[in-house]
Design a protein around this motif. Structure first.
Motif, PDB file in Angstrom:
ATOM      1  N   HIS B  22       0.808  -1.208   0.000  1.00 59.50           N
ATOM      2  CA  HIS B  22       0.000   0.000   0.000  1.00 59.50           C
ATOM      3  C   HIS B  22       0.847   1.267   0.000  1.00 59.50           C
ATOM      4  N   LEU B  25       1.398   1.786  -3.648  1.00 60.70           N
ATOM      5  CA  LEU B  25       0.198   2.328  -4.291  1.00 60.70           C
ATOM      6  C   LEU B  25       0.050   3.815  -3.959  1.00 60.70           C
ATOM      7  N   ILE B  29      -0.095   7.149  -6.412  1.00 61.35           N
ATOM      8  CA  ILE B  29      -1.157   8.169  -6.407  1.00 61.35           C
ATOM      9  C   ILE B  29      -0.547   9.562  -6.221  1.00 61.35           C
ATOM     10  N   VAL B  53      -8.933   6.501 -14.033  1.00 58.87           N
ATOM     11  CA  VAL B  53      -8.799   6.716 -12.582  1.00 58.87           C
ATOM     12  C   VAL B  53     -10.063   6.224 -11.873  1.00 58.87           C
ATOM     13  N   GLU B  54     -11.220   6.517 -12.442  1.00 60.44           N
ATOM     14  CA  GLU B  54     -12.486   6.078 -11.843  1.00 60.44           C
ATOM     15  C   GLU B  54     -12.579   4.554 -11.784  1.00 60.44           C
ATOM     16  N   VAL B  56     -10.001   2.467 -11.495  1.00 58.95           N
ATOM     17  CA  VAL B  56      -9.121   2.009 -10.400  1.00 58.95           C
ATOM     18  C   VAL B  56      -9.813   2.224  -9.057  1.00 58.95           C
ATOM     19  N   THR B  57     -10.460   3.381  -8.900  1.00 58.91           N
ATOM     20  CA  THR B  57     -11.157   3.684  -7.644  1.00 58.91           C
ATOM     21  C   THR B  57     -12.234   2.631  -7.362  1.00 58.91           C
ATOM     22  N   ARG B  59     -12.359  -0.421  -8.399  1.00 65.24           N
ATOM     23  CA  ARG B  59     -11.687  -1.687  -8.074  1.00 65.24           C
ATOM     24  C   ARG B  59     -11.234  -1.688  -6.615  1.00 65.24           C
ATOM     25  N   LEU B  60     -10.645  -0.574  -6.186  1.00 64.93           N
ATOM     26  CA  LEU B  60     -10.165  -0.477  -4.801  1.00 64.93           C
ATOM     27  C   LEU B  60     -11.328  -0.476  -3.817  1.00 64.93           C
ATOM     28  N   ARG B  61     -12.453   0.092  -4.235  1.00 63.91           N
ATOM     29  CA  ARG B  61     -13.621   0.160  -3.338  1.00 63.91           C
ATOM     30  C   ARG B  61     -14.391  -1.172  -3.287  1.00 63.91           C
ATOM     31  N   ALA B  63     -13.481  -3.822  -2.028  1.00 68.05           N
ATOM     32  CA  ALA B  63     -13.307  -4.346  -0.659  1.00 68.05           C
ATOM     33  C   ALA B  63     -12.765  -3.201   0.178  1.00 68.05           C
ATOM     34  N   GLN B  64     -13.489  -2.867   1.251  1.00 62.77           N
ATOM     35  CA  GLN B  64     -13.053  -1.744   2.075  1.00 62.77           C
ATOM     36  C   GLN B  64     -12.972  -2.147   3.540  1.00 62.77           C
ATOM     37  N   ARG B  65     -12.002  -1.577   4.237  1.00 60.42           N
ATOM     38  CA  ARG B  65     -11.892  -1.782   5.686  1.00 60.42           C
ATOM     39  C   ARG B  65     -13.118  -1.151   6.333  1.00 60.42           C
ATOM     40  N   ARG B  90      -1.158   5.452   4.083  1.00 61.85           N
ATOM     41  CA  ARG B  90      -2.092   5.233   2.995  1.00 61.85           C
ATOM     42  C   ARG B  90      -2.607   6.534   2.379  1.00 61.85           C
TER      43      ARG B  90
END
Lengths: 211, 211
Positions: B22, B25, B29, B53-54, B56-57, B59-61, B63-65, B90
């Motif tokens: 991370h 990553l 960014i 960019v949207e 990638v966002t 994809r990252l969202r 799974a979220q903590r 992060r």
């Protein structure tokens, strides 16, 4: 001798284009910053995301401006900040603050401060409150950044924590004495002010006696 | 009653994984933020970049903590900031500052402040200097953020402009009186200090009489 910072003048049409195209890209990068903080994807996906971000960066770097100086709106004469971390149109670090100038010289801005601005859990980082107020006081003291002026001192008084979410900031000039301008401002939420700031701004020697 | 902020404990291995995957990553960014400021690509390319960019966002969202609370290193006991805009592992907004703690309680950090931190042309935004110093003073006053402490007031004195590029920041505790801790710090470049800060920090009522 010029008594001001260098500016590139752009038309209202060009400003609207910048705002539409690059404002949109900057908003997307802002969302990516937030997603990067919250994500819980597995390592392979995070590494793929990193590679995808690097590819976008390379594409954007294929053509770069040779100057990043502040732009001035041909119609209003107001400066348009490009890279500024408080108000920059192109800077995903900026919340951004959109600053309104009232008659009588008062400035205000209403905007959101989300997770990327967090210090203590659920609260805005004290240094981000300082960034917001330093910028707003500087802006009001310099008549919307039209006069060259430097911060001499700024004092921040934290009244209580500032919850993440919608905030309002205000600033006004208290008085001027010779080369010094005294400004005050506040940051707060719907329940009232959370931070108070007072700043002394000074006209640089190279800009004195020219007004 | 807990007298501290909530922490999730992670192992040294997990911290190294976070930093490797991370941290990388986040660095990517950070480069994207810079590229977004400097780019001069045509509108079609900028819109393609926005869409990428949207993606990638999203994809990252996927799974979220569920929590973004600060982590505590199982070995050293030191907190590991996740979302903090000065030091967060992060957070692409953070330079980041990597803070070193000396025996005797002095803290220092050396890092770069590039174009995304610019205020006046070629100089660091005064509010970013405030963010850096507010954070470092808070860190030294709270023994590396191991004690709950809030900023009461902070005063910044700008000695000269801070050029963009490598900077050094230092802070130390001047004295403590009851619930108050007085800290001082400096920011500067290779030619000396550019900004001086003094702050008063206070132990919150809920944490008093428990040490």
């Amino acid at each position: 001798m010029s008594t001001d910072f260098p500016f590139d003048v752009i038309t209202a049409e060009e400003y609207e284009r910048q705002q539409r195209v690059h404002g949109g890209l900057t908003d997307a990068i802002r969302e990516l910053i937030d997603a990067g903080i919250r994500t819980d994807v597995d390592d392979a996906t995070a590494l793929e995301a990193k590679a995808a971000v690097e590819a976008v960066t390379a594409r954007l770097r294929s053509a770069q401006r040779t100057t990043t100086s502040t732009l001035r709106h041909a119609g209003t004469g107001l400066p348009l900040a490009w890279a500024n971390p408080a108000v920059g149109l192109r800077n995903a670090i900026a919340p951004p603050m959109v600053i309104h100038h009232e008659d009588g010289g008062r400035c205000w801005a209403e905007f959101d401060l989300g997770l990327p601005y967090e210090g203590p859990p659920g609260l805005v980082h004290g240094g981000i409150c300082a960034l917001v107020l330093d910028h707003l006081l500087g802006e009001v003291a310099s008549d919307g950044l039209t006069k060259p002026l430097f911060t001499c001192t700024i004092t921040l008084r934290y009244l209580r924590g500032t919850p993440l979410g919608p905030v309002r900031a205000e600033a006004f000039v208290e008085r001027s004495e010779g080369v010094k301008t005294f400004a005050r401002g506040f940051l707060g939420d719907a329940d009232g002010w959370t931070v108070e700031a007072s700043g002394v701004f000074i006209r640089p020697a190279w800009a004195r006696g020219t007004e």
